[in-house]
Write a protein that holds these residues in place. Structure first.
Motif, short mmCIF file in Angstrom:
data_model
loop_
_atom_site.label_atom_id
_atom_site.label_comp_id
_atom_site.label_asym_id
_atom_site.label_seq_id
_atom_site.Cartn_x
_atom_site.Cartn_y
_atom_site.Cartn_z
N THR A 1 0.83 -1.20 0.00
CA THR A 1 0.00 0.00 0.00
C THR A 1 0.87 1.25 0.00
O THR A 1 0.59 2.22 -0.72
CB THR A 1 -0.94 0.01 1.22
OG1 THR A 1 -1.80 -1.14 1.13
CG2 THR A 1 -1.77 1.26 1.27
N ALA B 1 2.32 1.67 -3.49
CA ALA B 1 1.29 2.09 -4.45
C ALA B 1 0.91 3.54 -4.24
O ALA B 1 0.73 4.28 -5.21
CB ALA B 1 0.06 1.19 -4.32
N ARG B 2 0.80 3.96 -3.00
CA ARG B 2 0.45 5.37 -2.75
C ARG B 2 1.61 6.29 -3.08
O ARG B 2 1.40 7.40 -3.56
CB ARG B 2 0.03 5.55 -1.30
CG ARG B 2 -1.31 4.92 -1.05
CD ARG B 2 -1.85 5.24 0.29
NE ARG B 2 -3.11 4.52 0.45
CZ ARG B 2 -3.89 4.63 1.47
NH1 ARG B 2 -3.56 5.43 2.47
NH2 ARG B 2 -5.01 3.94 1.54
N ALA C 1 -2.52 4.20 -6.44
CA ALA C 1 -3.57 3.74 -5.52
C ALA C 1 -4.72 4.73 -5.42
O ALA C 1 -5.51 4.65 -4.50
CB ALA C 1 -2.98 3.49 -4.14
N ASP C 2 -4.83 5.63 -6.35
CA ASP C 2 -5.86 6.67 -6.28
C ASP C 2 -6.93 6.48 -7.35
O ASP C 2 -7.29 7.40 -8.07
CB ASP C 2 -5.22 8.05 -6.45
CG ASP C 2 -4.23 8.37 -5.36
OD1 ASP C 2 -4.42 7.88 -4.24
OD2 ASP C 2 -3.28 9.12 -5.63
N THR C 3 -7.48 5.27 -7.42
CA THR C 3 -8.54 5.00 -8.39
C THR C 3 -9.88 4.94 -7.69
O THR C 3 -9.97 4.81 -6.48
CB THR C 3 -8.27 3.68 -9.13
OG1 THR C 3 -8.29 2.62 -8.17
CG2 THR C 3 -6.95 3.71 -9.86
N ASP D 1 -8.10 -1.23 -6.64
CA ASP D 1 -6.73 -0.89 -7.00
C ASP D 1 -5.97 -2.17 -7.33
O ASP D 1 -5.32 -2.77 -6.47
CB ASP D 1 -6.05 -0.14 -5.86
CG ASP D 1 -6.68 1.21 -5.60
OD1 ASP D 1 -7.08 1.85 -6.58
OD2 ASP D 1 -6.76 1.61 -4.43
N TRP D 2 -6.06 -2.59 -8.58
CA TRP D 2 -5.45 -3.86 -8.99
C TRP D 2 -3.93 -3.80 -8.92
O TRP D 2 -3.30 -4.81 -8.61
CB TRP D 2 -5.92 -4.23 -10.39
CG TRP D 2 -7.38 -4.54 -10.43
CD1 TRP D 2 -8.36 -3.77 -10.98
CD2 TRP D 2 -8.05 -5.68 -9.88
NE1 TRP D 2 -9.59 -4.35 -10.80
CE2 TRP D 2 -9.43 -5.54 -10.13
CE3 TRP D 2 -7.62 -6.81 -9.20
CZ2 TRP D 2 -10.37 -6.48 -9.73
CZ3 TRP D 2 -8.55 -7.75 -8.79
CH2 TRP D 2 -9.91 -7.58 -9.06
N GLU E 1 -2.15 -2.01 -6.84
CA GLU E 1 -1.80 -2.10 -5.41
C GLU E 1 -1.89 -3.55 -4.94
O GLU E 1 -1.00 -4.04 -4.23
CB GLU E 1 -2.74 -1.22 -4.58
CG GLU E 1 -2.48 -1.27 -3.10
CD GLU E 1 -3.45 -0.40 -2.32
OE1 GLU E 1 -3.32 -0.39 -1.09
OE2 GLU E 1 -4.32 0.26 -2.92
#
Length: 90
Positions: free
Chosen positions: A47, A50-51, A56-58, A62-63, A65
C-alpha cells in the motif's frame, strides 16, 4: 488503531499471505501465523509503495496495489520459508 482496524488487518493479511503462497511453486514449511504475519507486512508495504507511486488513487479496485501486495507476500513467504527451512537442517 481500533479493534475493527486490527481485525481487518489480520483478515487482509491472511488473504494476501495466502495469495502469496499460491503464487509460489512447491510446498512452504511455514505455518499459518507466519503466513498471516508476512501477509500483513506485505499489505502495508504494498500500500505504501502504491500510494508513493500514485497508482492507488482510483475509484474502483486498485489492482496494481493488490499486485504489489501479492508479489511482496510471495517474496516474503519465500524468504521466511527459506530461512525457516535452513534453520531446521543443522
Amino acid at each position: 488503531m481500533t479493534i475493527a482496524g486490527i481485525i481487518t488487518a489480520i483478515i487482509i493479511g491472511a488473504i494476501i499471505g495466502a495469495l502469496g503462497r499460491l503464487v509460489l511453486p512447491g510446498r512452504q514449511p511455514i505455518g499459518v501465523l507466519l503466513t498471516v504475519g508476512v501477509g500483513i507486512v506485505a499489505a502495508l508495504i504494498g500500500t505504501a509503495i502504491a500510494r508513493g507511486t500514485g497508482v492507488a488513487d482510483t475509484d474502483g479496485v486498485d489492482w496494481i496495489e493488490l499486485a504489489f501486495q501479492v508479489v511482496l507476500a510471495a517474496v516474503g513467504v519465500a524468504l521466511v520459508a527459506g530461512w525457516h527451512g535452513r534453520r531446521g537442517v543443522r
